[in-house]
Enzyme design. Structure first.
Site, short mmCIF file in Angstrom:
data_model
loop_
_atom_site.label_atom_id
_atom_site.label_comp_id
_atom_site.label_asym_id
_atom_site.label_seq_id
_atom_site.Cartn_x
_atom_site.Cartn_y
_atom_site.Cartn_z
N ALA A 126 -92.72 25.03 78.69
CA ALA A 126 -92.12 23.83 77.93
C ALA A 126 -91.41 24.26 76.83
O ALA A 126 -90.85 23.44 75.96
CB ALA A 126 -93.57 23.08 77.54
N ARG A 153 -83.09 30.31 72.27
CA ARG A 153 -82.31 31.57 72.58
C ARG A 153 -81.32 31.75 73.50
O ARG A 153 -80.46 32.55 73.76
CB ARG A 153 -82.98 32.84 72.27
CG ARG A 153 -83.88 33.25 71.00
CD ARG A 153 -84.73 34.41 71.17
NE ARG A 153 -86.14 33.54 71.84
CZ ARG A 153 -87.31 34.38 71.95
NH1 ARG A 153 -87.22 35.54 71.39
NH2 ARG A 153 -88.36 33.68 72.02
N GLY A 202 -95.66 40.59 72.03
CA GLY A 202 -96.80 41.02 71.13
C GLY A 202 -97.43 42.27 71.37
O GLY A 202 -97.36 42.97 72.34
N ASN A 206 -98.00 42.89 75.05
CA ASN A 206 -98.41 41.71 76.08
C ASN A 206 -97.18 41.37 76.94
O ASN A 206 -96.13 40.89 76.35
CB ASN A 206 -98.80 40.59 75.12
CG ASN A 206 -99.32 39.25 75.91
OD1 ASN A 206 -99.48 39.43 77.11
ND2 ASN A 206 -99.10 38.18 74.99
N ASN A 212 -85.42 35.68 77.44
CA ASN A 212 -85.30 34.75 76.28
C ASN A 212 -83.85 34.74 75.87
O ASN A 212 -83.34 33.89 75.13
CB ASN A 212 -85.98 35.49 75.08
CG ASN A 212 -87.61 35.63 75.50
OD1 ASN A 212 -88.14 34.63 75.93
ND2 ASN A 212 -87.94 36.83 75.13
N ARG A 235 -68.94 28.96 104.42
CA ARG A 235 -69.39 27.85 103.46
C ARG A 235 -70.64 27.13 104.13
O ARG A 235 -70.70 27.34 105.39
CB ARG A 235 -68.21 27.11 103.15
CG ARG A 235 -67.46 27.75 102.29
CD ARG A 235 -66.05 26.92 101.64
NE ARG A 235 -66.44 25.55 101.31
CZ ARG A 235 -65.82 24.47 101.44
NH1 ARG A 235 -64.72 24.58 102.29
NH2 ARG A 235 -66.09 23.45 101.06
N LYS A 277 -66.46 26.19 107.42
CA LYS A 277 -67.24 25.25 106.80
C LYS A 277 -67.69 24.18 107.71
O LYS A 277 -66.88 23.61 108.44
CB LYS A 277 -66.59 24.54 105.53
CG LYS A 277 -67.58 23.67 104.73
CD LYS A 277 -66.74 22.51 104.50
CE LYS A 277 -67.09 21.22 105.47
NZ LYS A 277 -66.54 20.15 105.15
N TYR A 293 -58.41 28.13 108.74
CA TYR A 293 -59.64 27.25 108.27
C TYR A 293 -60.08 26.24 109.24
O TYR A 293 -59.43 25.75 110.09
CB TYR A 293 -58.82 26.22 107.01
CG TYR A 293 -60.13 25.28 106.50
CD1 TYR A 293 -60.89 25.79 105.96
CD2 TYR A 293 -59.86 23.72 106.91
CE1 TYR A 293 -62.24 24.94 105.82
CE2 TYR A 293 -60.75 23.10 106.57
CZ TYR A 293 -62.02 23.55 105.94
OH TYR A 293 -63.12 22.49 105.75
C1 UD1 Z 1 -94.76 35.50 74.31
C2 UD1 Z 1 -96.31 35.92 73.65
C3 UD1 Z 1 -96.10 37.43 73.25
C4 UD1 Z 1 -95.63 38.29 74.58
C5 UD1 Z 1 -94.35 37.47 75.20
C6 UD1 Z 1 -94.28 37.92 76.68
C7 UD1 Z 1 -97.50 34.24 72.36
C8 UD1 Z 1 -97.52 33.74 71.20
N1 UD1 Z 1 -96.75 35.10 72.33
O1 UD1 Z 1 -94.00 35.59 73.46
O2 UD1 Z 1 -97.18 38.07 72.97
O3 UD1 Z 1 -95.15 39.70 74.45
O4 UD1 Z 1 -94.71 36.12 75.46
O5 UD1 Z 1 -93.13 37.47 77.52
O6 UD1 Z 1 -98.14 33.85 73.69
N2 UD1 Z 1 -94.08 27.86 75.73
C9 UD1 Z 1 -94.63 26.55 76.18
N3 UD1 Z 1 -94.72 25.85 74.88
C10 UD1 Z 1 -94.84 26.30 73.77
C11 UD1 Z 1 -94.31 27.61 73.58
C12 UD1 Z 1 -93.89 28.41 74.79
O7 UD1 Z 1 -94.74 25.96 77.31
O8 UD1 Z 1 -95.11 25.81 72.90
C13 UD1 Z 1 -93.64 28.65 77.16
C14 UD1 Z 1 -92.25 28.83 77.19
O9 UD1 Z 1 -91.42 27.96 77.99
C15 UD1 Z 1 -92.25 30.30 77.92
C16 UD1 Z 1 -93.53 31.06 77.59
O10 UD1 Z 1 -94.56 29.86 77.21
O11 UD1 Z 1 -92.09 30.20 79.32
C17 UD1 Z 1 -93.43 32.05 76.62
O12 UD1 Z 1 -92.74 31.58 75.36
P1 UD1 Z 1 -91.93 32.30 74.54
O13 UD1 Z 1 -91.41 31.32 73.39
O14 UD1 Z 1 -90.52 32.73 75.35
O15 UD1 Z 1 -92.85 33.44 73.96
P2 UD1 Z 1 -92.20 34.85 73.39
O16 UD1 Z 1 -91.80 34.84 72.21
O17 UD1 Z 1 -91.59 35.52 74.53
MG MG Z 2 -90.71 34.95 76.17
#
Ligand code: UD1
Ligand code: MG
Length: 464
Positions: A17, A22, A152, A182, A239, A328, A346, A361
């Site tokens: 979600a 980015r 993380g 993480n 990201n 194609r 195609k 073609y």
């Molecule tokens: C997150 C982890 C981080 C880890 C990294 C790995 C947390 C707080 N952080 O950071 O420790 O190292 O992933 O890739 O969990 N999403 C939602 N709803 C939200 C926020 C995010 O569904 O409110 C989803 C995003 O769409 C995405 C995923 O969760 O698919 C991760 O979110 P993202 O913002 O990319 O987290 P990171 O900053 O990468």
């Molecule tokens: Mg991420």
């Protein structure tokens, strides 16, 4: 795909979600493609291969195309997006009856939707790590990237067990030095998940509910937490567009290796681009600089020569295609077909052993077995309003530079004369020629040259 990699009873939540700010895109982040497949679909298929009782995918309200793509997975809507922990809470209702004690799932696997390179093996290892006695409340997939950056950090105790996860933005300088990160995947005890989530807050640098906080919460209750390590490559999170390109390179490497392991020769593998769904048989040879878009099947023994580009095509056994061929959607080449340079096909079926070797073609056509399509042949399949069909019978010979104005049928064994514009059906074994009769004037060329030479001399004299 391998199934039932784990005998554990699982439910899975895929987090998708997030805004993906980015990426600087109007498209939801998880819809961006890696090897021509949306990244969320990669994650979903990997998760599905573990045979979970239920899969819930968490989306934002405006993500209908994603919901459509992931069917029949259940969709939970998170609005607004307030962090990964908040996202899992949004899945509560969609998960409830699948989880122990009311359902059978004992582990909830939470996977971020932006890690398309994850393998089923790593997920299965993580689930096994959580279940190993004494059972852990939370097991986290960990990795050691070259640049830990925004991942993380995993804080471990003296015994090596996991104590907490600290987000990079909240980490102290000492914590930032921790190499263990993480990967974004957790296996959580289904009976504890929502209890632990109930305790997380937003007192952090981003003011978000961090899923990662459940580790420290579980530890405070004396519950064991552990991790399973995997490669940084596999857990590469996307990201930004640069991350996307890096993931593409990694996945292309995997796909090429799998194709070669399956008996395909690649002369220069790093120049061949495949799709996640490409199917390649044994003893296929692929030359340098070949691009295979989605939905391509290459059967055993076929040879693909360099600089060819295919999408939505099937190439039969022993066919030879290229160099510089374009196939194609709907191009279906039978066995031993030859398609040569600068030929585009195609929406057409080409029968066994038929050949179109140069500059042609073929669109919306049916070409019979062993037919020979001369250089420069064009099927004129479109009049600006309708697409029409061309049928070329078995063993027919289409002369060079024939224009076949569809709808039109050339019967089996028929011949069309070079340069003909064929607008009416040609009977089997007939010869159709459509061009002005050739006129010959004896000596006229020599006479012409003599006349012009004199004219040129006269002009030169005048101007001097
Ligand atoms: C997150 C982890 C981080 C880890 C990294 C790995 C947390 C707080 N952080 O950071 O420790 O190292 O992933 O890739 O969990 N999403 C939602 N709803 C939200 C926020 C995010 O569904 O409110 C989803 C995003 O769409 C995405 C995923 O969760 O698919 C991760 O979110 P993202 O913002 O990319 O987290 P990171 O900053 O990468
Ligand atoms: Mg991420």
């Amino acid at each position: 795909m391998r199934r039932a990699m784990t005998s554990e009873k699982l439910a899975a939540v895929i987090l998708a979600a997030g805004k993906g700010t980015r990426m600087k895109s109007d498209l939801p982040k998880v819809m961006h493609k890696v090897a021509n497949r949306p990244m969320v679909q990669h994650v979903l298929e990997t998760v599905r291969s573990l045979g979970p009782d239920r899969v819930v995918i968490v989306l934002a309200p405006d993500m209908d195309p994603v919901a459509e793509l992931v069917k029949p997975a259940r969709v939970a809507i998170q609005s607004p997006a307030r962090g990964t922990g908040h996202a899992v809470m949004a899945a509560r209702e969609a998960l409830a009856d699948a989880l122990a004690p009311s359902g059978t799932a004992e582990t909830v696997l939470v996977v971020t939707g932006d890690t398309p390179l994850l393998t089923a093996d790593s997920l299965a290892r993580l689930v096994a790590e959580r279940r190993r006695a004494p059972e852990a409340a939370v097991a986290v997939l960990a990795m050691r990237p070259d640049v830990p950056g925004s991942y993380g950090r995993m804080v471990t105790g003296a015994d090596g067990a996991l104590e907490a996860i600290v987000e990079a933005k909240d980490a102290s300088p000492a914590e930032r030095e921790i190499p263990l990160c993480n990967a974004g995947v957790m296996a959580i005890d289904a009976r504890l998940l929502f209890e632990l989530l109930g305790e997380i807050g937003t007192d952090n640098a981003q003011g978000e509910y961090y899923l990662t906080d459940i580790v420290a919460i579980a530890r405070r209750r004396g519950l064991p937490c552990r991790f399973a390590e995997t490669s940084a490559e596999e857990t590469h999170g996307i990201n930004s567009r640069a991350d996307l390109a890096a993931a593409e390179a990694i996945l292309q490497g995997r796909l090429r290796e799998a194709a070669m392991a399956g008996g395909c020769t690649m002369v220069a593998p790093h120049t061949v681009f495949l799709s996640a769904d490409t199917r390649i048989g044994r003893d296929v040879t692929i030359g340098p600089f070949v691009v295979l878009g989605p939905d391509v099947v290459i059967e055993d023994g076929a040879e693909i020569l360099s600089f060819s580009h295919f999408t939505g095509a099937r190439i039969g056994r022993g066919a030879i295609v290229g160099p510089f061929a374009r196939l194609r959607p709907g191009a279906e080449l039978g066995p031993e077909v030859h398609i040569g340079n600068f030929v585009e096909v195609k929406g057409s079926r080409i029968g066994k052993g038929a050949k179109a070797n140069h500059l042609t073609y073929i669109g919306d056509s049916e070409v019979g077995e062993r037919a020979n399509i001369g250089a420069g042949t064009i099927t004129c399949n479109y009049d600006g309003f309708f697409k029409e069909k061309t049928v070329i019978g078995a063993g027919a010979f289409i002369g060079s530079n024939t224009a076949l104005v569809a709808p039109v049928t050339v019967g089996a064994g028929a011949i069309t004369g070079a340069g003909s514009v064929i607008t009416r059906d040609v009977a089997p074994d007939a010869l159709a020629v459509e061009r002005a009769a050739q006129v010959e004037k004896p000596g006229a060329a020599a006479a012409f040259r003599e006349r012009r030479r004199r004219e040129k001399e006269a002009r030169a004299k005048k101007s001097s």
